[in-house]
Design an enzyme around this catalytic site. Structure first.
Site, PDB file in Angstrom:
ATOM      1  N   HIS A  73      63.452  12.389  96.474  1.00 18.85           N
ATOM      2  CA  HIS A  73      63.956  11.681  97.664  1.00 18.85           C
ATOM      3  C   HIS A  73      64.294  10.223  97.340  1.00 18.85           C
ATOM      4  CE1 HIS A  73      60.123   9.591  98.786  1.00 18.85           C
ATOM      5  NE2 HIS A  73      59.520  10.684  98.340  1.00 18.85           N
ATOM      6  N   ASP A 131      64.498   7.679  99.660  1.00 23.29           N
ATOM      7  CA  ASP A 131      63.920   6.637 100.514  1.00 23.29           C
ATOM      8  C   ASP A 131      62.521   6.252 100.050  1.00 23.29           C
ATOM      9  OD1 ASP A 131      63.132   9.259 101.404  1.00 23.29           O
ATOM     10  OD2 ASP A 131      62.322   8.366 103.226  1.00 23.29           O
ATOM     11  N   ASP A 182      57.531   6.194  94.042  1.00 27.24           N
ATOM     12  CA  ASP A 182      57.632   7.301  94.999  1.00 27.24           C
ATOM     13  C   ASP A 182      58.910   7.079  95.788  1.00 27.24           C
ATOM     14  OD1 ASP A 182      57.371   9.193  96.960  1.00 27.24           O
ATOM     15  OD2 ASP A 182      55.672   8.243  97.948  1.00 27.24           O
ATOM     16  N   GLU A 225      62.766  11.420 103.557  1.00 24.01           N
ATOM     17  CA  GLU A 225      61.593  12.268 103.313  1.00 24.01           C
ATOM     18  C   GLU A 225      60.384  11.642 103.976  1.00 24.01           C
ATOM     19  OE1 GLU A 225      58.076  13.927 101.114  1.00 24.01           O
ATOM     20  OE2 GLU A 225      58.668  11.854 101.425  1.00 24.01           O
ATOM     21  N   ASP A 240      57.906  14.866  92.967  1.00 22.68           N
ATOM     22  CA  ASP A 240      57.418  13.931  93.992  1.00 22.68           C
ATOM     23  C   ASP A 240      55.895  13.978  94.112  1.00 22.68           C
ATOM     24  OD1 ASP A 240      57.412  12.132  96.061  1.00 22.68           O
ATOM     25  OD2 ASP A 240      58.083  13.543  97.588  1.00 22.68           O
ATOM     26  N   HIS A 258      52.289   4.621  98.551  1.00 21.50           N
ATOM     27  CA  HIS A 258      52.212   4.165  99.942  1.00 21.50           C
ATOM     28  C   HIS A 258      51.244   2.994 100.086  1.00 21.50           C
ATOM     29  CE1 HIS A 258      53.960   8.095 101.849  1.00 21.50           C
ATOM     30  NE2 HIS A 258      54.497   7.817 100.674  1.00 21.50           N
TER      31      HIS A 258
HETATM   32 ZN   LIG Z   1      57.414  10.877  97.928  1.00 18.67          ZN
END
Ligand SMILES: [Zn+2]
Length: 383
Positions: A77, A79, A107, A140, A164, A353
């Site tokens: 992904h 984003d 990520d 995503e 991912d 994250h």
């Molecule tokens: Zn991811």
């Protein structure tokens, strides 16, 4: 055969291009150029319009020179999560991290960069390989909504990998189904000092309902959470509405249905305990429950041709492949729901994250070698 310097440089270049969910256009255009240089046919679909973003999913058909070989999907992904604008990547030895103000964006730009490098090696070295379908999705992180909009009839491949996840050698083959909730609790507004007996507090009902809910880890397969609570207007007003947002996930559909029903029932029972008779009229508290399927279960068998292929590639490189279950969802959940067989292979991203996100370049290089070996073996059809 993987050119480590080139892979590292592309990853750093991609990390420097902002691409929060719904704002992936600049990174998509850079990748379109990259893939077209490699001779791929590239499209952007209409997912961007559907989700209110500035670009759609990028789909590319790259043709290998072993036309009889099974086509294979490679997906990642585009984003990243917030805070993810103006990322300043710092390289300390082999470790790539951000400057601590933003996520790194490994990520999932590590997955994107690996796919580009693998295609470049295949093209330059003219390695025998079947067609590769590349899908770089948008949004995503906003709930897999780019993948949900993808028309898979545009793909030639029926099997493949999403890149991912974190530890090298991990292949995520099982992931839960998830329901997303919005519960609107209705009470009755009244002046809190002058006539509280004419009010029903929606906050109190919500609190009672939530306190009776089983939340967190329900069992090995099931989790649940209330993550947002909003309501009330002033300290001297008995609140007439509270909105709760939450989710439940399980690897088992029956348990997911039970947990969903339990959460609704907890609130409804709390509401049912409140009714008020005012000048002959009966007022009752109530709950409006909105339940949406967020994504479906991922369950790729250990005996599947895909897992066997990845294991065989790992063996050739001396990397032990371990199939894993995760509590999170990813684009692979959506691809499988649409009839493909796709698992999620790791890229080396860590502490994602968070602003502490980092990546060991050696993990990145090894993941790239593994993906190259997978597509090479896939072309031989020997697994
Ligand atoms: Zn991811």
């Amino acid at each position: 055969m993987i050119d480590q310097e080139r892979l590292k440089n592309l990853l750093i270049e991609l990390i420097r291009i902002d691409s929060l969910s719904r704002k992936e256009r600049n990174v998509a255009m850079r990748l379109k150029r990259e893939l077209e240089e490699l001779g791929a046919k590239v499209w952007i679909d209409d997912a961007g319009e559907k989700v209110g973003g500035n670009v759609g999913n990028l789909i590319a058909h790259w043709n290998g020179d072993a036309p009889g070989a099974r086509p294979f999907l490679l997906s990642a992904h585009m984003d990243t999560v917030a805070p993810g604008e103006g990322v300043v990547p710092l390289l300390e030895g082999r470790i790539l991290r951000s400057d601590g103000r933003t996520v790194l964006g490994g990520d999932d730009k590590s997955g994107v960069a690996i796919i580009c490098e693998v295609l470049r090696v295949l093209t330059e070295k003219k390695l025998p390989c079947g067609g590769i379908d590349v899908v770089f999705t948008i949004c995503e992180e906003a709930g897999l909504i780019g993948a949900k909009c993808l028309d898979v009839s545009r793909l030639r491949a029926r099997t493949g990998l999403v890149l991912d996840s974190d530890s090298v050698g991990f292949l995520f083959t099982r992931a839960p189904a998830a329901n997303r909730f919005e519960f609107l609790v209705h009470g009755l507004e009244a002046h809190a000092g002058v006539c509280p007996e004419k009010g029903i507090s929606a906050i109190q009902i919500a609190a009672e309902g939530v306190s009776r809910m089983k939340l967190g880890r329900i069992d090995a397969e099931t989790t649940a959470n209330i993550g947002v609570i909003e309501g009330g207007v002033a300290v001297n007003v008995i609140p007439n509405a509270v909105l709760l947002k939450g989710e439940a996930r399980s690897h088992n559909e029956e348990k997911l249905a039970q947990q969903t029903a339990h959460m609704i029932r907890s609130l409804e029972e709390a509401a049912a305990r409140r009714e008020l008779k005012l000048t002959g009229q009966v007022f009752r508290a109530s709950v409006e429950a909105k339940v949406e399927r967020d994504y479906d279960r991922l369950d790729v068998s250990d005996d599947s041709p895909l897992v066997r292929l990845v294991r065989a590639a790992g063996k050739n490189l001396g990397v032990e492949i371990s199939t894993q279950a995760t509590g999170g969802g990813c684009d692979a959940n959506v691809f499988n729901k649409k009839g493909l067989e796709v698992a999620n292979l790791s890229t080396g991203m860590r502490e994602i994250h968070t602003v502490k996100e980092w990546l060991d370049l050696n993990d990145l290089y090894l993941s790239a070698r593994l993906v190259l070996e997978i597509v090479r073996l896939n072309a031989t059809g020997s697994t």
